[in-house]
Design a protein around this motif. Structure first.
Motif, short mmCIF file in Angstrom:
data_model
loop_
_atom_site.label_atom_id
_atom_site.label_comp_id
_atom_site.label_asym_id
_atom_site.label_seq_id
_atom_site.Cartn_x
_atom_site.Cartn_y
_atom_site.Cartn_z
N LEU B 72 0.83 -1.21 0.00
CA LEU B 72 0.00 0.00 0.00
C LEU B 72 0.86 1.26 0.00
CD1 LEU B 72 -2.96 -0.75 2.45
CD2 LEU B 72 -2.98 -0.69 -0.05
N TYR B 75 2.22 1.98 -3.31
CA TYR B 75 1.21 2.58 -4.20
C TYR B 75 1.11 4.07 -3.93
CZ TYR B 75 -0.41 -2.16 -5.26
OH TYR B 75 -0.50 -3.46 -5.66
N GLN B 76 1.15 4.41 -2.65
CA GLN B 76 1.04 5.84 -2.31
C GLN B 76 2.13 6.67 -2.98
OE1 GLN B 76 1.01 5.80 2.04
NE2 GLN B 76 -1.08 6.58 2.02
N PRO B 79 1.08 8.00 -7.28
CA PRO B 79 -0.35 8.34 -7.17
C PRO B 79 -1.09 8.40 -8.51
CG PRO B 79 1.06 10.20 -6.54
CD PRO B 79 1.95 9.14 -7.04
N HIS B 80 -0.34 8.36 -9.63
CA HIS B 80 -1.04 8.49 -10.91
C HIS B 80 -1.17 7.16 -11.64
CE1 HIS B 80 -1.62 12.71 -10.58
NE2 HIS B 80 -0.33 12.90 -10.30
N GLN B 81 -1.54 6.17 -10.90
CA GLN B 81 -1.84 4.88 -11.51
C GLN B 81 -3.24 4.51 -11.08
OE1 GLN B 81 1.45 2.25 -10.44
NE2 GLN B 81 2.58 3.25 -12.08
N PRO B 82 -3.85 3.61 -11.83
CA PRO B 82 -5.20 3.21 -11.43
C PRO B 82 -5.18 2.53 -10.06
CG PRO B 82 -4.37 1.81 -13.18
CD PRO B 82 -3.40 2.95 -13.05
N CYS B 83 -6.22 2.74 -9.28
CA CYS B 83 -6.20 2.19 -7.93
C CYS B 83 -6.79 0.80 -7.85
CB CYS B 83 -6.90 3.15 -6.96
SG CYS B 83 -8.69 3.16 -7.12
N SER B 84 -6.96 0.16 -9.00
CA SER B 84 -7.53 -1.19 -8.97
C SER B 84 -6.64 -2.16 -8.18
CB SER B 84 -7.72 -1.69 -10.40
OG SER B 84 -6.53 -1.53 -11.12
N ILE B 86 -5.04 -1.55 -5.45
CA ILE B 86 -5.41 -1.40 -4.04
C ILE B 86 -6.70 -2.14 -3.74
CG2 ILE B 86 -6.22 0.28 -2.32
CD1 ILE B 86 -4.22 2.25 -3.54
N ASN B 87 -7.65 -1.96 -4.63
CA ASN B 87 -8.93 -2.61 -4.41
C ASN B 87 -8.81 -4.13 -4.48
OD1 ASN B 87 -10.80 -0.41 -3.96
ND2 ASN B 87 -10.25 0.24 -6.02
N LEU B 90 -7.40 -5.44 -1.31
CA LEU B 90 -8.43 -5.48 -0.29
C LEU B 90 -9.42 -6.63 -0.52
CD1 LEU B 90 -8.78 -3.67 2.14
CD2 LEU B 90 -10.54 -2.41 0.89
N ASP B 91 -9.79 -6.83 -1.76
CA ASP B 91 -10.71 -7.94 -2.07
C ASP B 91 -10.09 -9.27 -1.67
OD1 ASP B 91 -12.70 -6.31 -3.07
OD2 ASP B 91 -11.99 -6.41 -5.14
#
Lengths: 140, 140
Positions: B72, B75-76, B79-84, B86-87, B90-91
């Motif tokens: 995570l 990813y931070q 910041p200019h990448q799709p957040c899929s 991260i999701n 989480l999934d």
DNA sequence: AAAAACCATATAGTTACTATAAGGTCAATA
DNA sequence: TATTGACCTTATAGTAACTATATGGTTTTT
């Protein structure tokens, strides 16, 4: 000669469905009786060891800790005592498991609601999930 | 002078509600930015470190592993990448938690039915629980 | 000045294994 | 016979996420 069907560690492992190292580990932990040794130093197991191991494995599948299993084994050695100790060990364990379930369910709810705060079509910069973790709203 | 309110490790620990060793541990694991040092070698933390730590702690309360938190954090930094990503992290985590719940519930059932096989008024020798573990009946 | 409170690093302990290293033994094959 | 392969031995380290301990330096309080 009594005891015609002795096994080496690999055979016992296959019989019980476990790794040889795990068997040595249980012996070292005092859960499994130390077997006799052959002249070459190899461990020589009997049917009894197979039963002990199976007992241990069944307990592990019930998620009893090695310490708890130790306790059960020590009860087995003193069969003329009331078995209430065994039952309360089990009751405690059940209550542990229930506590775990409850807290995992609460966790699941948190995660699901966190997940709901973002769809996949954003950039990380505006990701609702990350934002929520960094700076949670009231509803927690 | 910019940065007038720097803290030592003990103050940061108290602020976040965590032990000082845990803070050093996170730094060592690369989760928390290494702070500046005072002349005597003491760590000198800023507000930003407090925020980082709070983020890490919130993730841990969601039972994310240090590796997942690492992910995570990385990813931070982009910041200019799709957040899929991260999701889906989480999934996956949600699905792990659900698996855990399901298997704990199955375990609870087993334990409860095992417990039903004995009352407290026996001797260990005839304890139904021990007998069941040693030699389970069909209904498993 | 001395004690208490704080900081530093390095290392070991926790759980239940699993993996690796380094080497000895045994049966079968080339 | 030499060697390969499968098996056995012990000892040690790695896993996860801290927590605790040992040893020693610094700062603050008494």
């Amino acid at each position: 000669m009594l005891g015609g069907r002795e096994m080496r560690i690999g055979q016992l492992a296959q019989l019980v469905g476990i790794e040889t190292q795990t068997i040595r580990f249980y012996e070292q932990q005092g859960l499994l009786s130390p077997p006799d040794r052959q002249e070459n130093g190899y461990r020589s197991y009997t049917k009894m060891h197979g039963e002990q191991l199976t007992f241990i494995r069944r307990c592990r599948k019930l998620d009893l800790s090695l310490v708890e299993i130790h306790e059960l084994l020590s009860y087995q050695k003193h069969p003329h005592q009331p078995c209430s100790a065994i039952n309360s060990l089990l009751d405690d364990h059940i209550s542990d498991v229930r506590t775990q379930i409850t807290s995992l369910q609460a966790l699941e709810n948190q995660l699901v609601s966190l997940r709901a705060s973002c769809s996949n079509e954003r950039e990380i910069e505006t990701c609702g999930v990350l934002a929520e973790i960094s700076d949670p709203k009231i509803h927690s």
